[in-house]
Design a protein around this motif. Structure first.
Motif, mmCIF file in Angstrom:
data_model
loop_
_atom_site.group_PDB
_atom_site.id
_atom_site.type_symbol
_atom_site.label_atom_id
_atom_site.label_comp_id
_atom_site.label_asym_id
_atom_site.label_seq_id
_atom_site.Cartn_x
_atom_site.Cartn_y
_atom_site.Cartn_z
ATOM 1 N N GLU A 169 7.624 -11.299 -1.168
ATOM 2 C CA GLU A 169 8.915 -11.245 -0.997
ATOM 3 C C GLU A 169 9.586 -10.607 -2.051
ATOM 4 O OE1 GLU A 169 9.969 -15.571 -0.545
ATOM 5 O OE2 GLU A 169 9.208 -15.683 1.613
ATOM 6 N N VAL A 170 9.064 -9.312 -2.348
ATOM 7 C CA VAL A 170 9.641 -8.625 -3.327
ATOM 8 C C VAL A 170 10.072 -7.125 -2.841
ATOM 9 C CG1 VAL A 170 8.871 -7.482 -5.479
ATOM 10 C CG2 VAL A 170 8.011 -9.765 -5.180
ATOM 11 N N SER A 171 11.066 -6.869 -3.069
ATOM 12 C CA SER A 171 11.772 -5.709 -2.615
ATOM 13 C C SER A 171 11.459 -4.604 -3.764
ATOM 14 C CB SER A 171 13.345 -5.692 -2.316
ATOM 15 O OG SER A 171 13.803 -4.400 -1.891
ATOM 16 N N VAL A 172 10.669 -3.617 -3.439
ATOM 17 C CA VAL A 172 10.473 -2.432 -4.427
ATOM 18 C C VAL A 172 11.483 -1.399 -3.992
ATOM 19 C CG1 VAL A 172 9.003 -0.592 -5.033
ATOM 20 C CG2 VAL A 172 7.823 -2.932 -4.249
ATOM 21 N N PRO A 173 12.469 -1.173 -5.090
ATOM 22 C CA PRO A 173 13.433 -0.318 -4.907
ATOM 23 C C PRO A 173 13.049 1.302 -5.001
ATOM 24 C CG PRO A 173 13.893 -1.762 -6.874
ATOM 25 C CD PRO A 173 12.481 -1.903 -6.342
ATOM 26 N N GLU A 174 13.953 2.160 -4.156
ATOM 27 C CA GLU A 174 13.536 3.398 -4.020
ATOM 28 C C GLU A 174 13.349 4.084 -5.324
ATOM 29 O OE1 GLU A 174 16.120 5.369 -1.317
ATOM 30 O OE2 GLU A 174 14.980 4.651 0.432
ATOM 31 N N GLY A 175 13.995 3.621 -6.131
ATOM 32 C CA GLY A 175 14.349 4.266 -7.598
ATOM 33 C C GLY A 175 13.218 3.555 -8.571
ATOM 34 N N ALA A 176 12.523 2.728 -8.123
ATOM 35 C CA ALA A 176 11.321 2.313 -8.810
ATOM 36 C C ALA A 176 10.315 3.371 -9.374
ATOM 37 C CB ALA A 176 10.515 1.114 -8.191
ATOM 38 N N VAL A 177 9.573 3.157 -10.283
ATOM 39 C CA VAL A 177 8.770 4.060 -10.643
ATOM 40 C C VAL A 177 7.248 3.826 -10.665
ATOM 41 C CG1 VAL A 177 7.983 5.586 -12.937
ATOM 42 C CG2 VAL A 177 10.284 5.157 -12.480
ATOM 43 N N LEU A 178 6.464 4.460 -10.226
ATOM 44 C CA LEU A 178 4.932 4.316 -10.092
ATOM 45 C C LEU A 178 4.421 5.120 -10.897
ATOM 46 C CD1 LEU A 178 2.529 2.869 -8.364
ATOM 47 C CD2 LEU A 178 2.708 4.915 -6.928
ATOM 48 N N ILE A 179 3.339 4.515 -11.663
ATOM 49 C CA ILE A 179 2.482 5.261 -12.720
ATOM 50 C C ILE A 179 1.365 5.413 -12.060
ATOM 51 C CG2 ILE A 179 1.506 5.528 -15.077
ATOM 52 C CD1 ILE A 179 4.663 5.187 -14.982
ATOM 53 N N MET A 180 0.652 6.623 -11.901
ATOM 54 C CA MET A 180 -0.456 6.809 -11.068
ATOM 55 C C MET A 180 -1.306 6.999 -12.139
ATOM 56 S SD MET A 180 0.346 9.095 -7.899
ATOM 57 C CE MET A 180 1.403 8.603 -6.495
ATOM 58 N N ASP A 181 -1.979 6.042 -12.580
ATOM 59 C CA ASP A 181 -3.233 6.263 -13.810
ATOM 60 C C ASP A 181 -4.133 7.009 -13.588
ATOM 61 O OD1 ASP A 181 -3.801 5.156 -16.573
ATOM 62 O OD2 ASP A 181 -5.529 4.389 -15.388
#
Length: 223
Positions: A169-181
């Motif tokens: 039940e967590v909405s991931v915003p489109e502007g959220a940042v993903l770090i691809m380690d």
């Protein structure tokens, strides 16, 4: 004599007469060239996000502690280093086509807009647990909205966002940042190589198509 008759054109050389007429050389179909050009341009558009990252700086940008980070200041598709503690209660495990091993994706404690993706090889699967993940990560920082622009990863990350919403039940915003380690810009060399081959095909077919058009115009003017 026979020679005199031959040179006066009174006798035909039967061997020459029996030769088949030269076949007219067929050029490449211009529609095929045009289709190759269009498909090539679509492929470049499909690869544009990964290709842009390949040319990014190889020196990581220091983002510091995630709790003090304003994600609005993070440039998408850049190489970064960040510190933060993984949230062990919200971890998604998934695989990618053409990639060995599996991935774990999770948010960092203290932020709702920063997520990390860790790639684990098959031999690491039995021993690598969420609690063993490090507290700092270096890799590609890209916004989810940019990930969904590329044909390579768009479906995977749309499904992950949906899973977070349904499961946690967590909405991931489109502007959220993903770090691809672990994803260094130069590790995308295969994308650059593929793009180079596509560009070569586009250029060659464009030259042939222009040459074909020029020939056709000259033929019409000569009539």
């Amino acid at each position: 004599s026979a020679e005199e008759k031959f040179f006066r054109g009174e006798k035909e050389d039967q061997d020459l007469v029996s030769l088949p007429a030269a076949k007219k050389r067929k050029g490449r179909n211009p529609w095929i060239m045009l289709v190759v050009i269009v498909i090539g341009c679509l492929l470049l558009y499909w690869l544009r996000v990964e290709l842009a990252y390949f040319f990014a700086s190889g020196a990581p940008m220091e983002l510091g502690d995630v709790a003090e980070l304003d994600v609005r200041n993070v440039a998408s598709n850049t190489y970064v280093h960040i510190e933060g503690i993984p949230n062990p209660t919200r971890v998604v495990k998934f695989t990618k086509r053409l990639s060995k091993g599996f991935y774990r994706l999770f948010p960092l404690v203290g932020s709702t807009n920063v997520y990390v993706q860790v790639h684990l090889q098959p031999e690491q699967a039995p021993v690598k647990k969420n609690s063993e993940l490090p507290g700092e990560f270096t890799g590609r920082a890209v916004r989810f909205q940019d990930l969904e622009k590329t044909g390579i990863t768009s479906a995977s990350y749309r499904n992950i966002r949906s899973f977070f919403l349904e499961k946690f039940e967590v909405s991931v915003p489109e502007g959220a940042v993903l770090i691809m380690d672990g994803d260094h810009p130069r590790s995308y060399w295969m994308v650059a190589l593929m793009a180079g081959v596509v560009i070569l095909f586009i250029v060659l077919n464009t030259v042939m198509l222009v040459s074909y058009v020029v020939r056709r115009v000259k033929m019409r003017e000569a009539r």
